[in-house]
Design a protein around this motif. Structure first.
Motif, PDB file in Angstrom:
ATOM      1  N   UNK A   1     -10.373 -33.930 -24.477  1.00 21.49           N
ATOM      2  CA  UNK A   1      -9.542 -33.972 -25.684  1.00 21.49           C
ATOM      3  C   UNK A   1     -10.216 -34.782 -26.790  1.00 21.49           C
ATOM      4  N   UNK A   2     -10.821 -35.896 -26.415  1.00 25.60           N
ATOM      5  CA  UNK A   2     -11.548 -36.714 -27.404  1.00 25.60           C
ATOM      6  C   UNK A   2     -12.652 -35.899 -28.068  1.00 25.60           C
ATOM      7  N   UNK A   3     -13.440 -35.204 -27.264  1.00 26.36           N
ATOM      8  CA  UNK A   3     -14.552 -34.438 -27.813  1.00 26.36           C
ATOM      9  C   UNK A   3     -14.063 -33.291 -28.693  1.00 26.36           C
ATOM     10  N   UNK A   4     -12.920 -32.702 -28.335  1.00 29.06           N
ATOM     11  CA  UNK A   4     -12.374 -31.611 -29.146  1.00 29.06           C
ATOM     12  C   UNK A   4     -11.920 -32.105 -30.516  1.00 29.06           C
ATOM     13  N   UNK A   5     -11.493 -33.356 -30.586  1.00 28.92           N
ATOM     14  CA  UNK A   5     -11.135 -33.940 -31.878  1.00 28.92           C
ATOM     15  C   UNK A   5     -12.387 -34.311 -32.661  1.00 28.92           C
ATOM     16  N   UNK A   6     -13.339 -34.945 -31.989  1.00 30.20           N
ATOM     17  CA  UNK A   6     -14.562 -35.380 -32.663  1.00 30.20           C
ATOM     18  C   UNK A   6     -15.353 -34.198 -33.201  1.00 30.20           C
ATOM     19  N   UNK A   7     -15.424 -33.098 -32.435  1.00 25.86           N
ATOM     20  CA  UNK A   7     -16.239 -31.963 -32.889  1.00 25.86           C
ATOM     21  C   UNK A   7     -15.506 -31.026 -33.832  1.00 25.86           C
ATOM     22  N   UNK A   8     -14.245 -31.346 -34.147  1.00 16.41           N
ATOM     23  CA  UNK A   8     -13.519 -30.549 -35.130  1.00 16.41           C
ATOM     24  C   UNK A   8     -12.756 -29.375 -34.558  1.00 16.41           C
ATOM     25  N   UNK A   9     -12.764 -29.186 -33.233  1.00 10.64           N
ATOM     26  CA  UNK A   9     -11.946 -28.134 -32.635  1.00 10.64           C
ATOM     27  C   UNK A   9     -10.486 -28.359 -32.993  1.00 10.64           C
ATOM     28  N   UNK A  10     -10.039 -29.597 -32.876  1.00 12.61           N
ATOM     29  CA  UNK A  10      -8.708 -29.998 -33.327  1.00 12.61           C
ATOM     30  C   UNK A  10      -8.883 -30.800 -34.613  1.00 12.61           C
ATOM     31  N   UNK A  11      -8.326 -30.328 -35.702  1.00 21.28           N
ATOM     32  CA  UNK A  11      -8.565 -30.932 -37.007  1.00 21.28           C
ATOM     33  C   UNK A  11      -7.419 -31.847 -37.424  1.00 21.28           C
ATOM     34  N   UNK A  12      -7.681 -32.754 -38.382  1.00 21.51           N
ATOM     35  CA  UNK A  12      -6.629 -33.660 -38.859  1.00 21.51           C
ATOM     36  C   UNK A  12      -5.371 -32.897 -39.276  1.00 21.51           C
ATOM     37  N   UNK A  13      -4.239 -33.411 -38.812  1.00 25.35           N
ATOM     38  CA  UNK A  13      -2.966 -32.798 -39.152  1.00 25.35           C
ATOM     39  C   UNK A  13      -2.460 -31.796 -38.139  1.00 25.35           C
ATOM     40  N   UNK A  14      -3.293 -31.375 -37.207  1.00 24.16           N
ATOM     41  CA  UNK A  14      -2.869 -30.392 -36.224  1.00 24.16           C
ATOM     42  C   UNK A  14      -2.049 -31.055 -35.117  1.00 24.16           C
ATOM     43  N   UNK A  15      -1.040 -30.338 -34.650  1.00 24.02           N
ATOM     44  CA  UNK A  15      -0.183 -30.853 -33.594  1.00 24.02           C
ATOM     45  C   UNK A  15      -0.816 -30.616 -32.235  1.00 24.02           C
ATOM     46  N   UNK A  16      -0.667 -31.599 -31.356  1.00 29.64           N
ATOM     47  CA  UNK A  16      -1.172 -31.508 -29.992  1.00 29.64           C
ATOM     48  C   UNK A  16       0.025 -31.579 -29.052  1.00 29.64           C
TER      49      UNK A  16
ATOM     50  N   UNK B   1      -3.505 -38.737 -24.266  1.00 30.71           N
ATOM     51  CA  UNK B   1      -3.011 -38.838 -25.642  1.00 30.71           C
ATOM     52  C   UNK B   1      -2.666 -40.283 -26.001  1.00 30.71           C
ATOM     53  N   UNK B   2      -2.169 -41.041 -25.026  1.00 30.38           N
ATOM     54  CA  UNK B   2      -1.898 -42.459 -25.269  1.00 30.38           C
ATOM     55  C   UNK B   2      -3.196 -43.211 -25.558  1.00 30.38           C
ATOM     56  N   UNK B   3      -4.242 -42.907 -24.795  1.00 28.42           N
ATOM     57  CA  UNK B   3      -5.543 -43.549 -25.027  1.00 28.42           C
ATOM     58  C   UNK B   3      -6.115 -43.145 -26.380  1.00 28.42           C
ATOM     59  N   UNK B   4      -5.956 -41.888 -26.739  1.00 23.47           N
ATOM     60  CA  UNK B   4      -6.448 -41.421 -28.036  1.00 23.47           C
ATOM     61  C   UNK B   4      -5.679 -42.079 -29.166  1.00 23.47           C
ATOM     62  N   UNK B   5      -4.397 -42.351 -28.934  1.00 22.79           N
ATOM     63  CA  UNK B   5      -3.608 -43.070 -29.942  1.00 22.79           C
ATOM     64  C   UNK B   5      -4.101 -44.484 -30.131  1.00 22.79           C
ATOM     65  N   UNK B   6      -4.478 -45.140 -29.019  1.00 23.25           N
ATOM     66  CA  UNK B   6      -4.999 -46.508 -29.115  1.00 23.25           C
ATOM     67  C   UNK B   6      -6.315 -46.550 -29.870  1.00 23.25           C
ATOM     68  N   UNK B   7      -7.088 -45.453 -29.799  1.00 23.98           N
ATOM     69  CA  UNK B   7      -8.362 -45.370 -30.523  1.00 23.98           C
ATOM     70  C   UNK B   7      -8.187 -44.945 -31.969  1.00 23.98           C
TER      71      UNK B   7
END
Length: 225
Positions: free
Chosen positions: A28-43, A63-69
């Motif tokens: 999930x982290x990599x999908x956010x970093x590489x732009x697969x999931x873009x800002x504003x998109x719901x997960x 998702x909790x860990x990603x929120x902490x980051x």
């Protein structure tokens, strides 16, 4: 910001159900970093669990860990969304990560093995080839591998945890700006490796700090995305 439903990728191979929570987090982290999931998109945890082929529990924990980051934002009563790229937050993260790499390189120089130095040179060769071919993903993967070698060699778990938490914020912004500084980074990497090999702890630490602290992520990358 307008929130939109995330288009879950189709055809992606499911992860092994026996994999640890860390693997779900990294996917999930990599999908956010590489732009697969873009800002504003719901997960949505159910959709993500289906995509990855796992239960909802490791997805929710990830998702909790990603929120902490700072990579996602959980809104009460709504789905978790991918966070916007906040340049001040990225600058703060860059300061912290630069300091951690400076510390790691200073402490490991003189102790790191010749094999690890060779691995750093190999990673930089792959980084240079990826930069030359315009392969951003391969370049950033090789860059991450190169810098991880002295960190892993040091074995300071607290330092590793700090880098793991804040590095993705920098990588996401860096990916959208990557290109103009790539060739400069190749030479800076070589300088870093040469100083580590020579046992110059202070010189290597200074270069390590500068490499991270001078990353071109100071403008709003979303404006051009």
């Amino acid at each position: 910001m307008q929130y939109v439903a995330v288009p879950i990728p189709q055809g992606s191979p499911a992860v092994d159900r026996a994999l640890l929570r860390d693997d779900v987090y990294r996917r999930l982290r990599d999908a956010i970093v590489d732009g697969t999931f873009r800002p504003g998109e719901q997960l949505k945890d159910g959709e993500l669990a289906e995509w990855l082929g796992v239960s909802r529990t490791p997805v929710r924990e990830a998702l909790l860990r990603l929120g902490a980051s700072g990579l996602v934002v959980a809104l009460p009563g709504r789905s978790t969304t991918v966070s916007a790229i906040d340049i001040q937050v990225v600058r703060d993260a860059k300061d912290v990560v630069a300091a951690m790499h400076e510390l790691a390189v200073r402490q490991v120089t003189g102790r790191i093995s010749a094999h690890d130095v060779d691995r750093m040179r190999d990673a930089n060769r792959r980084f240079a080839a990826a930069v030359a071919s315009g392969d951003v993903s391969a370049a950033l993967d090789a860059d991450e591998e190169l810098h991880q070698i002295p960190v892993a060699a040091l074995g300071n778990q607290a330092l590793e945890a700090v880098i793991e938490r804040f590095d993705p914020l920098i990588r996401r912004a860096e990916r959208l700006r990557f290109g103009v500084d790539g060739r400069v980074s190749v030479s800076r990497h070589e300088q870093l490796i040469d100083l580590i090999e020579a046992g110059d702890a202070e010189g290597a630490a200074s270069v390590a700090f500068d490499i991270w602290h001078s990353l071109a992520v100071d403008e709003n990358p979303e404006a051009e995305a």
